[in-house]
Design a protein around this motif. Structure first.
Motif, PDB file in Angstrom:
ATOM      1  N   VAL A  35      39.565 -59.285 -47.570  1.00 31.70           N
ATOM      2  CA  VAL A  35      40.008 -58.558 -48.933  1.00 31.70           C
ATOM      3  C   VAL A  35      38.921 -57.222 -49.314  1.00 31.70           C
ATOM      4  CG1 VAL A  35      40.468 -58.906 -51.426  1.00 31.70           C
ATOM      5  CG2 VAL A  35      41.402 -60.411 -49.512  1.00 31.70           C
ATOM      6  N   ARG A  36      37.589 -57.759 -48.969  1.00 31.66           N
ATOM      7  CA  ARG A  36      36.584 -56.599 -49.285  1.00 31.66           C
ATOM      8  C   ARG A  36      36.928 -55.381 -48.320  1.00 31.66           C
ATOM      9  NH1 ARG A  36      33.430 -60.999 -50.828  1.00 31.66           N
ATOM     10  NH2 ARG A  36      32.745 -61.581 -48.771  1.00 31.66           N
ATOM     11  N   ASN A  37      37.021 -55.810 -47.296  1.00 33.49           N
ATOM     12  CA  ASN A  37      37.365 -54.494 -46.056  1.00 33.49           C
ATOM     13  C   ASN A  37      38.727 -53.921 -46.624  1.00 33.49           C
ATOM     14  OD1 ASN A  37      35.540 -54.475 -43.572  1.00 33.49           O
ATOM     15  ND2 ASN A  37      35.361 -56.425 -44.404  1.00 33.49           N
ATOM     16  N   ASP A  38      39.683 -54.638 -46.931  1.00 30.40           N
ATOM     17  CA  ASP A  38      40.929 -54.039 -47.175  1.00 30.40           C
ATOM     18  C   ASP A  38      40.901 -52.920 -48.078  1.00 30.40           C
ATOM     19  OD1 ASP A  38      42.280 -55.653 -45.438  1.00 30.40           O
ATOM     20  OD2 ASP A  38      43.262 -57.225 -46.826  1.00 30.40           O
ATOM     21  N   GLU A  39      40.274 -53.440 -49.429  1.00 31.42           N
ATOM     22  CA  GLU A  39      40.183 -52.761 -50.503  1.00 31.42           C
ATOM     23  C   GLU A  39      39.236 -51.555 -50.673  1.00 31.42           C
ATOM     24  OE1 GLU A  39      39.478 -55.577 -53.646  1.00 31.42           O
ATOM     25  OE2 GLU A  39      41.499 -56.643 -53.474  1.00 31.42           O
TER      26      GLU A  39
END
Length: 181
Positions: free
Chosen positions: A136-140
């Protein structure tokens, strides 16, 4: 669009998008032979906001077999386009080499790829949560669910990989922050 075949579009504002080297790797063909097969466009294809590509790791160990696969629901109306885009654009890039280099780094120092793995997870469910949170951190941070790091992390979330990773992370004698192999 290719400016040689479509010169009028070479100055069309929605065709002038920052593109990764993927765009230069694709063939001139923008559509495939089967219905729905085509290259995806970052402005016109909202399906790109969904996760469409994930890594697939097999023969786990120091040098696994690495592939990429479409994870979009086959019933999705953009499934054929996603498959064509995968085969015509993504597969022509260095993604598999990148995924292998991430795997190697992850085996040596898991916390460099997933910082919350500085400490060993207490159970399998916590490992899944840690990897999912990092994805999620990478996606965002990259504004895409299909950036290469998120593709890598998605592959780590496959059940057989989670089971293997958990066994490696909790192997007797392995220190936190230690290599997995």
């Amino acid at each position: 669009m290719d400016k040689e075949d479509h010169p009028a579009f070479s100055v069309f504002s929605q065709n002038l998008v920052p593109a990764c080297k993927c765009n230069s790797k694709r063939l001139k063909s923008l559509v495939g032979p089967s219905p729905g097969e085509r290259i995806l466009h970052p402005y016109f294809d909202s399906v790109l906001s969904d996760r469409i590509v994930a890594a697939y790791f097999s023969d786990l160990g120091a040098i696994p077999r690495v592939e990429t696969r479409i994870v979009l629901d086959p019933a999705d109306p953009c499934f054929a386009a996603a498959g064509f885009h995968h085969d015509s654009v993504i597969m022509r890039t260095g993604i598999h080499g990148y995924l292998m280099s991430r795997w190697t780094k992850f085996m040596r120092q898991p916390w460099l790829i997933v910082p919350d793995l500085r400490f060993n997870p207490v159970d399998r469910a916590q490992l899944v949560a840690i990897i999912a949170d990092e994805r999620v951190r990478n996606d965002e941070s990259r504004d895409s669910k299909n950036n290469w790091d998120s593709v890598f992390l998605s592959g780590l979330l496959d059940d057989h990989v989670v089971d293997w990773l958990y066994a490696q992370l909790t192997k007797p004698g392995r220190l936190p922050n230690g290599p997995l192999l």
